[in-house]
Design a protein around this motif. Sequence first.
Motif, mmCIF file in Angstrom:
data_model
loop_
_atom_site.group_PDB
_atom_site.id
_atom_site.type_symbol
_atom_site.label_atom_id
_atom_site.label_comp_id
_atom_site.label_asym_id
_atom_site.label_seq_id
_atom_site.Cartn_x
_atom_site.Cartn_y
_atom_site.Cartn_z
ATOM 1 N N ASP A 8 0.809 -1.222 0.000
ATOM 2 C CA ASP A 8 0.000 0.000 0.000
ATOM 3 C C ASP A 8 0.839 1.267 0.000
ATOM 4 O OD1 ASP A 8 -2.287 -1.553 0.025
ATOM 5 O OD2 ASP A 8 -2.514 -1.439 2.214
ATOM 6 N N VAL A 9 2.105 1.185 0.390
ATOM 7 C CA VAL A 9 2.942 2.385 0.430
ATOM 8 C C VAL A 9 3.511 2.737 -0.941
ATOM 9 C CG1 VAL A 9 3.538 1.979 2.847
ATOM 10 C CG2 VAL A 9 5.107 1.238 1.061
ATOM 11 N N VAL A 10 3.425 1.805 -1.879
ATOM 12 C CA VAL A 10 3.966 2.052 -3.220
ATOM 13 C C VAL A 10 2.941 2.844 -4.019
ATOM 14 C CG1 VAL A 10 4.862 1.000 -5.321
ATOM 15 C CG2 VAL A 10 5.281 -0.091 -3.105
ATOM 16 N N PRO A 11 3.291 4.066 -4.437
ATOM 17 C CA PRO A 11 2.331 4.879 -5.182
ATOM 18 C C PRO A 11 1.948 4.225 -6.515
ATOM 19 C CG PRO A 11 4.270 6.169 -4.572
ATOM 20 C CD PRO A 11 4.561 4.740 -4.251
ATOM 21 N N SER A 12 0.652 4.174 -6.785
ATOM 22 C CA SER A 12 0.201 3.586 -8.055
ATOM 23 C C SER A 12 0.744 4.384 -9.242
ATOM 24 C CB SER A 12 -1.325 3.522 -8.099
ATOM 25 O OG SER A 12 -1.892 4.803 -7.965
ATOM 26 N N ALA A 31 10.811 8.413 -4.355
ATOM 27 C CA ALA A 31 11.550 9.227 -3.389
ATOM 28 C C ALA A 31 10.605 10.117 -2.588
ATOM 29 C CB ALA A 31 12.604 10.069 -4.107
ATOM 30 N N ARG A 32 9.630 10.698 -3.252
ATOM 31 C CA ARG A 32 8.650 11.540 -2.542
ATOM 32 C C ARG A 32 7.853 10.726 -1.524
ATOM 33 N NH1 ARG A 32 6.180 15.113 -7.553
ATOM 34 N NH2 ARG A 32 8.048 16.389 -7.871
ATOM 35 N N ALA A 33 7.446 9.532 -1.926
ATOM 36 C CA ALA A 33 6.696 8.672 -1.013
ATOM 37 C C ALA A 33 7.580 8.247 0.153
ATOM 38 C CB ALA A 33 6.153 7.458 -1.763
ATOM 39 N N ARG A 34 8.819 7.903 -0.143
ATOM 40 C CA ARG A 34 9.766 7.509 0.908
ATOM 41 C C ARG A 34 9.972 8.645 1.904
ATOM 42 N NH1 ARG A 34 15.439 8.015 -1.047
ATOM 43 N NH2 ARG A 34 14.724 10.134 -0.712
ATOM 44 N N ASP A 35 10.123 9.853 1.391
ATOM 45 C CA ASP A 35 10.359 11.004 2.254
ATOM 46 C C ASP A 35 9.156 11.333 3.131
ATOM 47 O OD1 ASP A 35 12.870 11.126 1.162
ATOM 48 O OD2 ASP A 35 12.442 12.844 -0.140
ATOM 49 N N GLY A 36 7.993 10.825 2.767
ATOM 50 C CA GLY A 36 6.791 11.024 3.569
ATOM 51 C C GLY A 36 6.643 10.009 4.690
ATOM 52 N N GLN A 37 7.583 9.068 4.762
ATOM 53 C CA GLN A 37 7.549 8.030 5.792
ATOM 54 C C GLN A 37 8.593 8.331 6.862
ATOM 55 O OE1 GLN A 37 5.298 5.578 5.806
ATOM 56 N NE2 GLN A 37 4.492 6.278 3.848
ATOM 57 N N PRO A 43 7.826 0.936 5.939
ATOM 58 C CA PRO A 43 7.419 1.543 4.669
ATOM 59 C C PRO A 43 8.570 2.303 3.997
ATOM 60 C CG PRO A 43 5.712 1.873 6.304
ATOM 61 C CD PRO A 43 6.914 1.314 7.032
ATOM 62 N N TRP A 44 9.348 3.008 4.796
ATOM 63 C CA TRP A 44 10.506 3.736 4.264
ATOM 64 C C TRP A 44 11.462 2.755 3.596
ATOM 65 C CZ3 TRP A 44 15.729 3.511 4.805
ATOM 66 C CH2 TRP A 44 16.466 4.617 4.371
ATOM 67 N N ALA A 45 11.732 1.630 4.262
ATOM 68 C CA ALA A 45 12.680 0.644 3.732
ATOM 69 C C ALA A 45 12.176 0.022 2.429
ATOM 70 C CB ALA A 45 12.945 -0.433 4.778
ATOM 71 N N LEU A 47 10.179 1.400 0.184
ATOM 72 C CA LEU A 47 10.296 2.404 -0.875
ATOM 73 C C LEU A 47 11.757 2.644 -1.248
ATOM 74 C CD1 LEU A 47 7.541 4.734 0.519
ATOM 75 C CD2 LEU A 47 7.441 3.525 -1.676
ATOM 76 N N GLU A 48 12.631 2.656 -0.262
ATOM 77 C CA GLU A 48 14.061 2.852 -0.533
ATOM 78 C C GLU A 48 14.629 1.672 -1.311
ATOM 79 O OE1 GLU A 48 17.837 5.007 0.001
ATOM 80 O OE2 GLU A 48 15.747 5.414 -0.461
ATOM 81 N N ARG A 49 14.205 0.460 -0.977
ATOM 82 C CA ARG A 49 14.678 -0.720 -1.719
ATOM 83 C C ARG A 49 14.207 -0.686 -3.172
ATOM 84 N NH1 ARG A 49 17.028 -5.388 -1.921
ATOM 85 N NH2 ARG A 49 16.141 -7.033 -3.219
ATOM 86 N N LEU A 50 12.929 -0.388 -3.377
ATOM 87 C CA LEU A 50 12.416 -0.318 -4.750
ATOM 88 C C LEU A 50 13.117 0.778 -5.537
ATOM 89 C CD1 LEU A 50 8.616 -0.890 -4.112
ATOM 90 C CD2 LEU A 50 10.274 -2.509 -5.086
ATOM 91 N N ARG A 51 13.369 1.893 -4.885
ATOM 92 C CA ARG A 51 14.092 2.988 -5.522
ATOM 93 C C ARG A 51 15.504 2.530 -5.897
ATOM 94 N NH1 ARG A 51 17.188 6.450 -3.202
ATOM 95 N NH2 ARG A 51 17.764 8.288 -4.356
ATOM 96 N N GLY A 52 16.155 1.816 -4.995
ATOM 97 C CA GLY A 52 17.497 1.313 -5.275
ATOM 98 C C GLY A 52 17.524 0.356 -6.449
ATOM 99 N N LEU A 53 16.565 -0.553 -6.482
ATOM 100 C CA LEU A 53 16.500 -1.495 -7.599
ATOM 101 C C LEU A 53 16.253 -0.778 -8.922
ATOM 102 C CD1 LEU A 53 14.416 -4.323 -5.914
ATOM 103 C CD2 LEU A 53 16.863 -4.380 -6.474
ATOM 104 N N LEU A 54 15.404 0.223 -8.882
ATOM 105 C CA LEU A 54 15.113 0.974 -10.104
ATOM 106 C C LEU A 54 16.330 1.809 -10.530
ATOM 107 C CD1 LEU A 54 12.918 1.327 -12.172
ATOM 108 C CD2 LEU A 54 11.960 3.168 -10.783
#
Length: 94
Positions: A8-12, A31-37, A43-45, A47-54
Amino acid sequence: MAHPDLRDVVPSEAVQAVHDGHEVWALTLLARARDGQPAGSLPWAVLERLRGLLLIHVQREVEGTFALERADPLLDAAGVERPGLEWLDSGETA
């Protein structure tokens, strides 16, 4: 699969951006979603992991590796399976 509530934390919009081939925009949205956590939260982790993979996917390996190094220990300590890019590739966020 990682904890379903964490999807649910991953923005559609980020998922859609990946599907549309706009990876840089997806990085911004993640990054914006991560920064909101709260920093260091699950949830931060996620989003940060998905960002890293991307980041690694778009050949920004060093930045991506650092993101994984920040996120993975938090996920491991919580006993949560590490999400992969399939969270963005599948089109599913919940």
